[in-house]
Scaffold this active site. Structure first.
Site, PDB file in Angstrom:
ATOM      1  CD  GLU A   1      -2.028  -2.287   1.207  1.00 29.57           C
ATOM      2  OE1 GLU A   1      -0.914  -2.713   1.579  1.00 29.57           O
ATOM      3  OE2 GLU A   1      -2.991  -3.048   0.961  1.00 29.57           O
TER       4      GLU A   1
ATOM      5  CG  HIS B   1     -11.171  -6.471   6.566  1.00 30.42           C
ATOM      6  ND1 HIS B   1     -10.170  -6.848   7.416  1.00 30.42           N
ATOM      7  CD2 HIS B   1     -10.700  -6.725   5.317  1.00 30.42           C
ATOM      8  CE1 HIS B   1      -9.151  -7.334   6.713  1.00 30.42           C
ATOM      9  NE2 HIS B   1      -9.446  -7.256   5.442  1.00 30.42           N
TER      10      HIS B   1
END
Ligand SMILES: Cc1ncc(C[n+]2csc(CCOP(=O)(O)OP(=O)(O)O)c2C)c(N)n1
Ligand SMILES: Cc1ncc(C[n+]2csc(CCOP(=O)(O)OP(=O)(O)O)c2C)c(N)n1
Ligand SMILES: [Mg+2]
Ligand SMILES: [Mg+2]
Lengths: 343, 326, 326, 343
Positions: free
Chosen positions: B60, B129
């Site tokens: 990322e 999440h």
């Protein structure tokens, strides 16, 4: 994928008898238990009884069982979201795992964590982590505690091939190496990061092993579908760790038979790949191994039956289990048991 | 007007901008050949090819850093971070690099990029999440922050974000991907920094964002029908720039303010807006401004528990009713 | 009472806890042999040895991850992140791991650790080494967040943080390291979650934190002397747990609220407290609650510019005076 | 430190004449300019005229000058907080650099960025980054743009030995390798991460070069104090990059004569270390090199004098320069020139 040469490097061919029958029966049972529980999780998902996401280890059982069998009490497992297998391999009950997947009150964390966060500290399962790479440094910390206290336990950290490309991997490996921490990093190379072939996004053919040199570590690649090979490799790494010789990084070659997560039909697989790997199914390999070593079909059938019974019983118990009650919603945010952020 | 899903609106929005401008490129994990884990980028790889739609490793920091370097030097990248929770592994770019480079360089460095991400709860994915992280972004000076609630807004705001010369964080709500809405044919371009009055009313102002918008609307309908309370519902849409004019004008009319937030309670956008209103429109208020939020706890995975923590139409109705009738 | 610096108080606080409990270990970059870049850990390596005071590579994720793993399994680590701006490179641990593990595991996982860091502006270091990031932490459910303003509070709150069974973010202000204050001899242990009325008053409540506390006190003295306005100054000290009782009681007495924050404007702790007060003590307020903050911009490096952006005693005086006299 | 063998691997011995006089004079001037400007920055700090922090490159000039000399217009430099040298090497004026360090209105960013963030896009200096590792992925992005556009420019990213242990290093290197990006990563190994010897915190002796294999890259270690060696290495890497052959990772061995940052007396150095390195002072080496190649003392003296003049003039200009005005405080947060986050 394992070259012939890589395989040759693997410690132990699986044919000599340093392992012994008791261990072998245990590893067979362990792998089968994972297989059956994971398959059941999938069936229950199709029945809409497993909720949220779930990441199965069908096909990767030998890694979990081989390592768990080599672990001693006190050794610690750090898993990913694909952690059912490693949790079951440390002898957590099928009921508690399925209960968590079904988000019932009898689940391992009463539904508060879910499939991706299985944790059972009493079994040495120190959590399943859903942010890629996060648990590698955490496993270092647990190993640091053992080193500091003079304890002999080892921290074992499981992760996938895709995880080798995130920063935390690099930081953890270097950190473990310089502090000579008793931690064993296990990369389960199942050829895919989610839906993308690992080779498409990695600068080296072996995502973990080809990086071992960056941390002064040995390059280790093993057949991850043969529990005996896994077991022997684990033992060697654990001995090193317990002897104060520092970390190991092991790349275990394996393959997942199911999709990445519950909804993935895995259409990205090249034709024939799954079939080829199914011929090297770890359960199949291991059943044959038992037969080679003279274990009778009756003994095998008994194990098969008892595992199926456990999974069936667990399924029924979970189906009948209540949902988690509202009053656990705000418990255990803080150590005082509550969630008060103000007076 | 044809109806399309929020998910297809994402695809159409990206495609609209990529077709229009060759400098728009798109990168992320599993976004190209696989079409994204939420299937919100299906077909882009086929349409725009492997040079413009690129799969990345699980890196990322590399994704956002590369987007920034490309943006600084002439491209207009769209980067996907799969789940907004993962902003935490690349937060340096969001907090320290994108938003500060222009200022520190006294205007030399540009950073025209968009970070798209799946935000919010409702999928029973658990604490890592499911977060709503709009406040992680709003608190950082130098960013723009957008969160659409409908397919047409997805396209229009995404187009505005891509064409905007500043870094824009574009928060798509995971639980909205399957929802549908009317979308006109042809190019759609909206404006950042504009809130939308989705239901006019006189008795109280309800501010909401993303998944909370349909819930606020439902609550407003029930408050009207069941309690005769006529609420104005405003979809904030853009946290930065913030359309304080629309908000303050509404409060000047209704004299009551409620905010409905999915992010956890402390330091959310609700707190910011309540503070602005309490400071600048104190004497317009006939009663305390009230925040309706997710409690300040990590999110539980179980469906039954997750459904208890997010603000619901029911909770909005009860809170507004009790406040106005007390 | 003897006077010591805030810097020496950090050393004394850590030493007090390490001497008391062998499970307290300390790690960070350049903290051991070199004694820290702010010289706030000098002598600890010599006193406690290389097994308990450890230098690390530039690997902030490894530092915080290792601290967490050690905390989960029985140690009580203190980890230093040199500048709080670097929280952005290890934010996953702060936002997703430390604060969620206990909850997700239904109470199985413990995480008794302290993250110490140099926070705040005033050193002319520019936008990436000067931020006040207390709101980055306050907004995350499951953390505790502390920011002392005086040497005695440094020791007492640090001791409380180390002994606390939860993850505590301990924000030391870089511009306070050289300041002095009286500190009694012997062990000092304070309590998290308690604000301190540092100057009682009747006309308005001023809340401040860290470097803003001395400025708020100075402003209060001048408001009294020059304008006859008698302000109560509260050092918030602990953002989580938050001592809302002390704050609400003060507002109930003074009927006016001012917050003085160093973090940039949007979604700061000031917004949170203003929102709490506006909701729960609306009818106690005689006028709008006002936030005094750094403007919502990245921080400039130049001394002359940096001095303009942080709230000053002057600005506090002017803001309070104008608000109370309007 | 460089072994004899490592040095032997360095391309070019510095004695043959592929470089030529014009380039050599330019590299000498460039190094001296950095030396004098950095020394002046230090003196001004002692006079309390340089404010904030500053990280000098005294002793590391050859890396900056050798790379800059090999760069073409359009090539991009990405620097760290220790970026004065690389900024000056791309021909930014001493006045603008010292002005920024003195936080004056004539500074490169009018005092808004400070010593750690020198940026001059018109000279290809795409910023100096103060968070360790952050700019490696950013340099990848700029290189991606060149690749996408079919431009031939190269992104060059400078960083220290300590930076090789942070996650972003690993992510950037893998990313650059798999996308074959035209980016050159230059690790200036000056033996220290701040005050800690790099060997204490790194699992391999050569923090960058020993990790090249993890990204399928060549292991390159060079003498970073010899500008000719640096120049030739740069040229080779740039050619590769421009030819579409992907990234390079270069470890340049060097040493900083000053402390880590302005206030550091560098007491952690072992006795004799600084003296030993000063014998290999890049300016000294290069002055001798010019003499070997027959450059007259007069020409050298002229360069010396003109560099000193530039630095003296810049100093006086900066001392007389006004402070930045209040009205720039809120400019250039957004592209519209302002900072409005609301209407
Ligand atoms: C930081 C972060 N980025 C992305 C993801 C999304 N994600 C979950 S699993 C996965 C693939 C992981 O691949 P690998 O490490 O090979 O493990 P496997 O799933 O094959 O077991 C990704 C990208 C994540 N959870 N965390
Ligand atoms: C993420 C991050 N961690 C820590 C620091 C503090 N810091 C600044 S310079 C430095 C040492 C860097 O060493 P090296 O990479 O060798 O570069 P050098 O200073 O020697 O040029 C450290 C730790 C930082 N700026 N960013
Ligand atoms: Mg994988
Ligand atoms: Mg260095």
């Amino acid at each position: 994928m394992a070259t012939a040469q890589d395989r040759a490097q693997a410690p132990g061919s699986g044919l000599n008898d340093d392992i012994g029958e008791a261990k072998r029966l245990a590893m067979y049972r362990s792998q089968l238990r994972i297989r059956e529980a994971e398959q059941r999780a999938y069936d229950l998902f199709l029945q809409n009884l497993v909720k949220g996401t779930s990441h199965l280890s069908l096909g990767q059982e030998a890694v979990a069982s081989g390592f768990a069998e080599a672990m001693q009490k006190g050794d610690l497992s750090f898993c990913t979201y694909r952690g059912h297998a490693h949790t079951l391999a440390r002898c957590v009950s099928v009921e508690k795992v399925l209960g968590e997947l079904m988000q019932r009150d009898n689940g391992l964390m009463r539904g508060k964590g879910g499939s991706m966060h299985l944790t059972s500290e009493e079994h040495g399962v120190m959590g399943s982590y859903a942010i890629i790479g996060a648990h590698l440094p955490i496993a270092c910390g647990a190993a640091w505690r053992a080193q500091y206290k003079g304890d002999k336990d080892v921290s074992v950290c499981f992760f996938g091939d895709g995880t080798t490309n995130i920063g935390a991997f690099h930081e953890a490996l270097n950190f473990a190496a310089i502090w000579k921490l008793p931690v064993v990093f296990v990369c389960e190379n199942n050829l895919y990061m989610e839906y993308t072939p690992i080779g498409d996004v990695t600068a080296v053919p072996h995502p973990a092993a080809d990086r071992a040199g960056s941390y002064g570590l040995e390059r280790i690649i093993i057949d991850g579908n043969d529990a005996d090979v896994v077991y022997r490799t684990a033992q060697r790494a654990f001995s090193r760790a317990r002897a104060g010789e520092g970390p190991s990084l092991i790349e275990a070659l394996t393959y997942r038979h199911s999709g990445h997560s519950r909804a993935d039909p895995a259409k990205y697989r090249p034709e024939g790949e799954l079939e080829k790997w199914k011929q090297r199914d770890p359960i199949k390999i291991y059943r044959e191994r038992l037969q080679q070593f003279g274990v009778s079909d009756k003994v095998i059938a008994e194990i098969d039956a008892s595992v199926r019974q456990e999974v069936d019983d667990a399924t029924e118990t979970c189906k009948a289990a209540p949902m988690p009650p509202a009053d656990i919603l705000t418990t255990d945010v803080y150590a005082d048991g509550g969630w008060a952020w103000r007076n | 007007m044809p109806e399309i899903t929020y998910r297809d609106a994402v695809i159409r929005g990206i495609a609209q901008e990529m077709a229009r401008d060759n400098d728009v490129v798109f990168l992320g994990e599993d976004v190209a050949k696989a079409g994204g884990v939420f299937k919100a980028t299906v077909g882009l790889y086929e349409q725009f090819g492997p040079l413009r739609v690129r799969d990345t490793p699980i890196s990322e920091q590399a994704i956002l850093g590369a987007a920034m370097g490309a943006a600084m030097t002439g491209l207009k990248p769209i980067a996907e971070i799969m789940f907004s929770d993962f902003f935490a592994v690349c937060f340096d770019y969001i907090a320290n690099e994108f938003p500060k480079s222009r200022y520190m360089s006294n205007g030399q460095t540009k950073c025209p990029l968009v970070v798209r991400t799946g935000n919010g709860a409702g999928s029973r994915f658990g604490a890592q999440h499911s977060q709503s992280v709009e406040n992680w972004c709003m608190m950082i000076p130098g960013l723009k922050v957008v969160a659409p609630s409908s397919p047409v807004d997805v396209i229009g705001l995404l187009a505005a974000a891509v064409r905007d010369p500043d870094p824009v964080i574009f928060l798509e709500h995971k639980s909205l991907y399957a929802t549908k809405g009317e979308v006109p044919d042809g190019e759609i371009v909206d404006r950042l920094g504009t809130a939308k009055i989705v239901r006019p009313g006189r008795d109280a102002t309800i501010l909401a964002l993303a998944l909370m918008v349909p819930r606020a609307v439902e609550a407003a309908e029930r408050l009207k029908a069941e309690h005769g309370i006529d609420c104005e519902v405003i979809d904030v849409r853009s946290l930065v720039p913030l359309d304080t004019q629309t908000i303050l004008a509404s409060v000047a009319k209704t004299h009551r303010l409620f905010t409905v937030e999915e992010n956890p309670r402390l330091c959310g956008w609700g707190a910011e807006i309540v503070s602005i209103v309490a400071d600048e429109a104190f004497y317009d208020l006939d009663g305390p401004p009230v925040r309706i939020t997710t409690p300040h706890i990590p999110l539980p995975a179980a469906d039954i528990l997750e459904d208890m923590v997010l603000p619901t139409a029911e909770r909005i109705v009860e809170t507004v009713r009790r406040s106005l009738q007390s």
